[in-house]
Every structure is written in C-alpha cells, then in structure tokens.
Design a protein around this motif. Structure first.
Motif, mmCIF file in Angstrom:
data_model
loop_
_atom_site.group_PDB
_atom_site.id
_atom_site.type_symbol
_atom_site.label_atom_id
_atom_site.label_comp_id
_atom_site.label_asym_id
_atom_site.label_seq_id
_atom_site.Cartn_x
_atom_site.Cartn_y
_atom_site.Cartn_z
ATOM 1 N N SER A 66 1.147 -1.152 -0.048
ATOM 2 C CA SER A 66 -0.256 0.096 0.078
ATOM 3 C C SER A 66 0.920 1.403 -0.087
ATOM 4 C CB SER A 66 -0.919 -0.046 1.275
ATOM 5 O OG SER A 66 -0.103 0.188 2.372
ATOM 6 N N PRO A 67 0.548 2.525 -0.185
ATOM 7 C CA PRO A 67 1.263 3.454 -0.252
ATOM 8 C C PRO A 67 2.026 3.796 1.236
ATOM 9 C CG PRO A 67 -0.759 4.189 -1.193
ATOM 10 C CD PRO A 67 -1.113 2.744 -0.592
ATOM 11 N N ALA A 68 1.408 3.364 2.242
ATOM 12 C CA ALA A 68 2.024 3.388 3.741
ATOM 13 C C ALA A 68 3.265 2.425 3.701
ATOM 14 C CB ALA A 68 0.972 3.048 4.697
ATOM 15 N N TYR A 69 3.163 1.299 2.918
ATOM 16 C CA TYR A 69 4.376 0.377 2.960
ATOM 17 C C TYR A 69 5.475 0.762 2.520
ATOM 18 C CZ TYR A 69 6.613 -4.085 2.499
ATOM 19 O OH TYR A 69 7.756 -5.251 2.541
ATOM 20 N N PHE A 70 5.569 1.830 1.477
ATOM 21 C CA PHE A 70 6.738 2.120 1.012
ATOM 22 C C PHE A 70 7.035 3.601 2.041
ATOM 23 C CE2 PHE A 70 5.288 -0.005 -2.353
ATOM 24 C CZ PHE A 70 6.273 -0.751 -2.757
ATOM 25 N N GLU A 71 6.357 4.072 3.013
ATOM 26 C CA GLU A 71 6.868 4.896 3.873
ATOM 27 C C GLU A 71 7.627 4.545 5.082
ATOM 28 O OE1 GLU A 71 3.321 7.090 4.612
ATOM 29 O OE2 GLU A 71 2.863 7.749 2.558
ATOM 30 N N GLU A 100 -3.804 -1.860 -1.960
ATOM 31 C CA GLU A 100 -4.386 -0.544 -2.611
ATOM 32 C C GLU A 100 -3.560 -0.024 -3.619
ATOM 33 O OE1 GLU A 100 -4.598 2.811 0.469
ATOM 34 O OE2 GLU A 100 -4.268 1.534 1.843
ATOM 35 N N THR A 102 -1.154 1.389 -5.703
ATOM 36 C CA THR A 102 0.278 1.857 -5.135
ATOM 37 C C THR A 102 1.190 2.006 -6.476
ATOM 38 O OG1 THR A 102 -0.280 0.452 -3.065
ATOM 39 C CG2 THR A 102 2.023 1.325 -3.578
ATOM 40 N N ALA A 103 2.214 2.891 -6.477
ATOM 41 C CA ALA A 103 3.150 3.250 -7.438
ATOM 42 C C ALA A 103 4.209 2.239 -6.706
ATOM 43 C CB ALA A 103 3.557 4.492 -7.731
ATOM 44 N N VAL A 104 4.663 1.383 -7.682
ATOM 45 C CA VAL A 104 5.772 0.535 -7.413
ATOM 46 C C VAL A 104 7.007 0.859 -8.209
ATOM 47 C CG1 VAL A 104 6.646 -1.853 -6.777
ATOM 48 C CG2 VAL A 104 4.244 -1.225 -6.545
#
Length: 149
Positions: A66-71, A100, A102-104
């Motif tokens: 999710s976006p939070a994962y990469f933060e 979600e 998410t840009a990976v």
C-alpha cells in the motif's frame, strides 16, 4: 519467536495490519506455515532478533503493498534482506501483494504482483492462493480452437 522453518514471512506496516492478519489466515487455512509479527513476536522479546530469526526461517516473504508500506523504513529492511538472495526474481522469494493502488518503483517495480485491489473476499482469497502456486507447466491437453465451427 521460534526459528523453525516456515513458508512465508508476512511483511506489512501497521496501517495494513488487517490485511496482514487476513492474508495470514488464508495462508494458514491453505496449509502454509507463516510468521506474522502481531501473532509471533512476544512481549518482552527482542524485536530486532525476532525479526532477524523470522526472516532467516522463512522460505519466502509476502509484501502487503500500500502507499504506507513504502513510507516505512522497517518494511524496506525486511524485503531488501530477502532481495539479496533472489535479485532477479527467478526463485520467487519476494511475493508482492497489492491491497491499495500503489506506485511500485525501483527494484520492486519489475516484480510480478498479486493485486487484490477492489476484489470481494472470495475472489481475493482465490487470487492470492493462485498467485502463490508455482508457475504452470505445459498443458496436458491442447486448448480447443475458439474459432467458427
């Protein structure tokens, strides 16, 4: 935390704890052995050594993306520990599961992902388990011709 071999370590950030718990349950119901921080790391233990033991004992890692994962700096430490063992993805040691949009980018960008975005529970369960199976072998029979006839 025990160091006996397991199939999957589930990497997630706190925001996605519900997805991590659901994923863990689906995998365990399917007969896989898992490690999940919220269930397997006991109070009073050493978080760093528990994490190290978990990553060493797991054959593969599932990333709850999710976006939070990469933060989170911690999740980056988790997947990069596994990345060094399988940099080209040929052993499928890193299994990204998108929950979600998410840009990976970067080193995870080219990894094939399992997307659960927008799916109902039964469809998501099937897609997750199908995505964890080994790549298919050659078909046993020929596919029927779909043209006129």
């Amino acid at each position: 935390m025990t160091s006996e071999a397991v199939d999957y370590f589930i990497s997630y950030t706190g925001v996605d704890a519900g997805w991590a718990a659901w994923t863990n349950e689906v995998l365990e119901d399917a007969g896989y052995r898992t490690v999940l921080q919220m269930l397997d790391f006991a109070a009073g233990g050493n978080f760093v050594t528990d994490m190290d033991d978990a990553l060493r004992s797991a054959e593969r890692i599932v990333l709850i993306l999710s976006p939070a994962y990469f933060e989170s700096g911690m999740t980056k430490a988790e997947w990069t520990a596994v990345f060094r063992k399988d940099p080209d993805g040929s052993h499928r040691l890193i299994i990204p599961v998108m929950v979600e949009p998410t840009a990976v980018d970067g080193l995870l960008g080219p990894r094939t992902r399992i997307s659960l975005v927008g799916l109902d529970e039964d469809t998501a369960r099937g897609k997750l388990l199908d995505g964890l199976r080994p790549a298919r072998s050659r078909p046993r029979s020929r596919a029927p011709f779909p043209g006129a006839g």
